[in-house]
Design an enzyme around this catalytic site. Sequence first.
Site, PDB file in Angstrom:
ATOM      1  N   SER A 193      45.867   6.759  91.855  1.00  0.00           N
ATOM      2  CA  SER A 193      46.491   7.449  93.260  1.00  0.00           C
ATOM      3  C   SER A 193      47.715   8.127  92.874  1.00  0.00           C
ATOM      4  CB  SER A 193      46.567   6.360  94.286  1.00  0.00           C
ATOM      5  OG  SER A 193      46.876   6.822  95.563  1.00  0.00           O
ATOM      6  N   ASP A 232      36.207   8.866  98.833  1.00  0.00           N
ATOM      7  CA  ASP A 232      37.572   8.655  98.895  1.00  0.00           C
ATOM      8  C   ASP A 232      37.984   9.231 100.145  1.00  0.00           C
ATOM      9  OD1 ASP A 232      40.482   8.434  98.477  1.00  0.00           O
ATOM     10  OD2 ASP A 232      40.211   9.227  96.425  1.00  0.00           O
ATOM     11  N   HIS A 256      38.541   5.233  97.098  1.00  0.00           N
ATOM     12  CA  HIS A 256      39.879   5.543  96.510  1.00  0.00           C
ATOM     13  C   HIS A 256      40.349   4.567  95.354  1.00  0.00           C
ATOM     14  CE1 HIS A 256      43.934   7.115  96.203  1.00  0.00           C
ATOM     15  NE2 HIS A 256      44.365   6.305  96.522  1.00  0.00           N
TER      16      HIS A 256
END
Length: 314
Positions: free
Chosen positions: A183, A229, A261
């Site tokens: 991320s 995601d 995600h």
Amino acid sequence: MQQHPHTRTAGSTANPLPLRAGRSRTRRIAGLAATVAAVVGLTTLTGPGVHAADNPYQRGPAPTDSSIEALRGPYAVSEISVSSLSVTGFGGGTVYYPTSTADGTFGAIAVSPGFTAYQSSIAWLGPRLASQGFVVFTIDTNTTLDQPASRGDQLLAALDYLTGRSAVRSRIDSSRLGVMGHSMGGGGTLEAAKDRPSLRAAVPLTPWNLDKTWPEVRTPTLIFGADGDTVAPVATHAKPLYNGLPSSLDRAYLELNNATHFTPNSSNTTIAKYSISWLKRFIDKDTRYEQFLCPLPRPSLTIEESLGNCPHTS
């Protein structure tokens, strides 16, 4: 192995038939010895402790799909907890490293968690990668709210600690380093690669970064996206980030199928398989792993799409 022909002197009175028979037996014995030697050599090269002569960085046995998909590789792993109070520039973490010193030094990788997350969210990568022949540092960041540029700086600070002050610094080849992150940590991975072109490999996992152009990056980069995601959608993050890398760079994009995600936050065979292959290929320059990267992986139950430059050049 080529046999050198025997030479007979002029005027020899020896019977040529027994001579040829004796030479034939000699050749068969020599051939058998060469075969045995080759088999012994191949057997020796399949275990930790011996490297191919043409690649001093090669570590471990010849890879197979099974070996890089396994939960653990050929190396036993130890770990050290690093307190935030003993370091500067990042928030401490855990070092995972091959226990044996028989193979000399290893490449090293620092791994950053994502926004609001701790090292526990990417801890599974530590022993999984280390058991394949790397020193791996899963880190905490200074705060859980740090942005990608800061996380990039912290990944580099963690590598500097590993190679300069850590208890395992003698096990690390400081010229063979890489970065990974999830991320915002994935966005930080690109920032680290931009700031330190000497890095050998970068692996952003479902990365988030507002900057989509990376012409400065010289580090071979494998970006993972996830088709489901919604935090950092591939259409606005992973794929533009891949496209923003120089077209001449050794780069790849792998979009996970039926993933989110947060898929990189738990043990994942597809992420492990291709991350190991990328890190081996570029940190160790181990071309035995090229077979898993090129040709590009086909769409499957776990892979939605793949892009990349093949064959690799560095």
